[in-house]
Design an enzyme around this catalytic site. Structure first.
Site, PDB file in Angstrom:
ATOM      1  N   GLY A 280      12.952  20.346 -14.445  1.00 38.91           N
ATOM      2  CA  GLY A 280      11.709  20.793 -15.045  1.00 38.91           C
ATOM      3  C   GLY A 280      11.488  20.402 -16.486  1.00 38.91           C
ATOM      4  N   GLU A 322      18.976  19.301 -12.909  1.00 36.99           N
ATOM      5  CA  GLU A 322      18.323  18.427 -11.929  1.00 36.99           C
ATOM      6  C   GLU A 322      17.038  17.808 -12.468  1.00 36.99           C
ATOM      7  OE1 GLU A 322      17.871  21.649  -9.016  1.00 36.99           O
ATOM      8  OE2 GLU A 322      19.436  20.710  -7.845  1.00 36.99           O
ATOM      9  N   GLY A 324      14.040  15.333 -12.832  1.00 37.71           N
ATOM     10  CA  GLY A 324      13.382  14.298 -12.041  1.00 37.71           C
ATOM     11  C   GLY A 324      12.460  13.527 -12.957  1.00 37.71           C
ATOM     12  N   ARG A 325      11.365  14.206 -13.310  1.00 41.31           N
ATOM     13  CA  ARG A 325      10.356  13.609 -14.176  1.00 41.31           C
ATOM     14  C   ARG A 325      10.927  13.044 -15.482  1.00 41.31           C
ATOM     15  NH1 ARG A 325       5.413  16.149 -13.974  1.00 41.31           N
ATOM     16  NH2 ARG A 325       6.637  17.772 -12.987  1.00 41.31           N
ATOM     17  N   ARG A 362      -1.946  13.587  -9.151  1.00 41.96           N
ATOM     18  CA  ARG A 362      -1.597  14.679 -10.071  1.00 41.96           C
ATOM     19  C   ARG A 362      -2.785  15.178 -10.890  1.00 41.96           C
ATOM     20  NH1 ARG A 362       1.343  14.322 -13.825  1.00 41.96           N
ATOM     21  NH2 ARG A 362       2.165  16.428 -13.772  1.00 41.96           N
ATOM     22  N   CYS A 393     -13.842   8.275  -1.993  1.00 43.15           N
ATOM     23  CA  CYS A 393     -15.095   8.972  -1.736  1.00 43.15           C
ATOM     24  C   CYS A 393     -14.937  10.441  -2.056  1.00 43.15           C
ATOM     25  CB  CYS A 393     -15.487   8.795  -0.285  1.00 43.15           C
ATOM     26  SG  CYS A 393     -15.781   7.079   0.063  1.00 43.15           S
TER      27      CYS A 393
HETATM   28  C1  PLP Z   1      11.224  19.497  -8.342  1.00 44.71           C
HETATM   29  C2  PLP Z   1      12.568  19.987  -8.549  1.00 44.71           C
HETATM   30  C3  PLP Z   1      13.348  19.449  -9.574  1.00 44.71           C
HETATM   31  C4  PLP Z   1      12.840  18.406 -10.539  1.00 44.71           C
HETATM   32  O1  PLP Z   1      11.772  18.826 -11.320  1.00 44.71           O
HETATM   33  P1  PLP Z   1      11.279  17.915 -12.525  1.00 44.71           P
HETATM   34  O2  PLP Z   1      10.114  18.653 -13.071  1.00 44.71           O
HETATM   35  O3  PLP Z   1      10.896  16.587 -11.950  1.00 44.71           O
HETATM   36  O4  PLP Z   1      12.407  17.776 -13.476  1.00 44.71           O
HETATM   37  C5  PLP Z   1      14.635  19.899  -9.708  1.00 44.71           C
HETATM   38  N1  PLP Z   1      15.160  20.838  -8.865  1.00 44.71           N
HETATM   39  C6  PLP Z   1      14.428  21.348  -7.859  1.00 44.71           C
HETATM   40  C7  PLP Z   1      15.051  22.361  -6.968  1.00 44.71           C
HETATM   41  C8  PLP Z   1      13.119  20.966  -7.671  1.00 44.71           C
HETATM   42  O5  PLP Z   1      12.404  21.510  -6.677  1.00 44.71           O
END
Ligand code: PLP
Length: 465
Positions: A280, A322, A324-325, A362, A393
């Site tokens: 996150g 964890e 991601g972004r 998004r 559309c």
């Molecule tokens: C989506 C998610 C992430 C990654 O979130 P980011 O905002 O991309 O860092 C990590 N852990 C879990 C369990 C998620 O669902």
């Protein structure tokens, strides 16, 4: 806050964006370093962007538009930064849902990341890439029996269990195979984080996790421990939100998780060795976003967990996070070609590109904001308040709601949208039967297609008439 509530016929000032672009920038050709990939620059002679050493006009000619471009060195550098910041006593799981392909899984493995998947499809990509299974985590609130069997058979390092049904299913699968599967229990700590604030008393009305406050988490732990022959409980997991800019929400979550660890010790006499704080961490989509350096975030999170555990008299668990972004977002951009321009006097300019909500949902889904730049040339024209829209559309088909683009932006120009490396290709659709754009990795001026563009044959191949 509604963004669509502008009165009819507003004065210019009324339609100034609410979202952070504010006044027109002093230099419309300037690239904000915190928003754009490390390898993006504007060539002084041509005014066009270069991307990881390649002329962006050449990339458009060779691969077509729209296209997702990834600066490979920048992606790898961010991955390494996370791994190094958290160090040897923690694990960094890349959240594959943000964007996963075989090449990306290989980069993740090479840079020392672990990898989270949350479906059989994502698991298949990881396995195809030869990603070490013991470094995989498997998430999801409704994993099918087939998915669980595949994960156990592949030797996935940990499965984050999210329901009582799943615990029973997984125990049966592991028993059937005579193995002991490592699991974590996903808990809802009652903290919800959004961008610049968090709610410490968020209600737990959501589909993920077992509630800590309601006692469901304690039940789940007891249930997993009952299956100790086939399930090895390694720790607790929580994920409090996304696009988070400070660690205050994590602090509250860590406090509640540690309380739970202490309660588990009291009740069952065991100290769980791992704690996962989820992902996150936010990135800069616009100049108003200010993410902290990864090293600082890592130091804070480790400090918080250490302090909470010391206070509770617990040994320090192995921490995992964890992102991601934060790894995949900034190294990626989307390159579009402009097809039409409509100037609405007194309102704004609508610039239509050759993609839209099918390659970036998004903006429509989350009201997300982006930064866009003219990519094939520099311009001396005055900045015009512009809405970059797609070709679908749907009037909500907006790529960038409020942008300042040169007033002479015209058909045939290229536009680059920054920070689209996460949650754009992975959430892409075929709405209006548009073809999903390719993903091009660029490094040292060399471009390579890592996911090819969809073709009409791909689409029609599914249509059996
Ligand atoms: C989506 C998610 C992430 C990654 O979130 P980011 O905002 O991309 O860092 C990590 N852990 C879990 C369990 C998620 O669902």
């Amino acid at each position: 806050m509604s963004r669509s509530a502008h009165p009819a016929g507003p004065r210019y000032a009324d339609v100034l964006p609410e979202g952070g672009h504010g006044a027109a920038p002093a230099d419309i050709n300037r690239l904000d370093r915190k928003i754009w990939p490390g390898g993006v620059a504007r060539d002084e002679e041509s005014g066009a962007l270069t991307f990881a050493g390649a002329d962006i006009r050449e990339l458009a000619r060779e691969f077509g538009t729209p296209a997702y471009l990834i600066d490979e060195d920048d992606w790898r550098r961010r991955a390494r930064e996370w791994v190094e910041a958290f160090g040897a006593d923690a694990d960094v799981f890349y959240a594959g849902k943000s964007f996963l392909s075989v090449a990306i899984a290989k980069w993740a493995a090479e840079e020392g990341l672990h990898l989270d998947v949350c479906s059989g499809g994502e698991l298949a990509v990881a396995l195809r890439a030869g990603f070490p299974a013991h470094r995989l985590g498997f998430h999801g609130n409704n994993k099918s029996v087939a998915e669980l069997e595949r994960a156990v058979d592949a030797g996935v390092g940990r499965i984050i269990v999210d329901s009582h049904e799943e615990i029973e299913r997984l125990a049966a699968i592991a028993a059937d195979r005579g193995v002991r599967q490592r699991v974590m229990v996903r808990v809802t700590p009652g903290v919800e984080a959004h961008t610049h604030e968090f709610i410490a008393t968020a209600h737990e009305d959501q589909k993920f996790g077992f509630s800590l406050a309601g006692g469901a988490a304690a039940d789940a732990v007891a249930r997993v421990l009952k299956h100790a022959d086939h399930l090895e409980l390694t720790g607790l997991h929580s994920h409090i939100g996304s696009q988070i800019f400070d660690t205050a929400g994590f602090e509250v979550a860590a406090h509640r998780l540690t309380e739970a660890l202490a309660a588990i010790k009291g009740e069952h006499g065991i100290e769980l060795p791992e704690l996962d704080l989820g992902g996150g961490l936010g990135i800069a989509y616009t100049e108003t976003d200010d993410p902290a350096p990864v090293a600082e975030t890592a130091r804070r999170l480790k400090e918080i967990v250490a302090r909470e555990c010391d206070a509770a008299g617990l040994a320090h668990p192995r921490l995992s996070v964890e992102p991601g972004r934060a790894i995949a977002g900034p190294p990626g951009i989307t390159l579009y070609e402009v097809g039409t321009v409509k100037q609405l006097p007194g309102l704004r300019t609508y610039v239509s590109v050759d993609g839209g909500m099918s390659d970036n949902i998004r903006t429509a889904l989350y009201d997300a904001e982006y930064t866009v730049s003219l990519a094939n040339r520099a311009s001396r024209a005055e900045a015009a308040l512009t809405r970059v829209v797609g070709k679908h559309c749907e009037s909500g088909d907006i790529v960038v709601r409020d942008a300042w683009l040169p007033g002479d932006t015209a058909a045939g120009d290229l536009l680059a949208v920054a920070a689209t490396g996460a949650y754009c290709r992975s959430m892409a659709s075929n709405y209006n039967h548009l073809l999903k754009p390719p993903v091009i990795a660029v490094k040292d001026g060399e471009a390579r297609t890592i996911v090819r563009r969809e073709t009409e044959d791909d689409l029609l191949g599914l249509d059996l008439g």
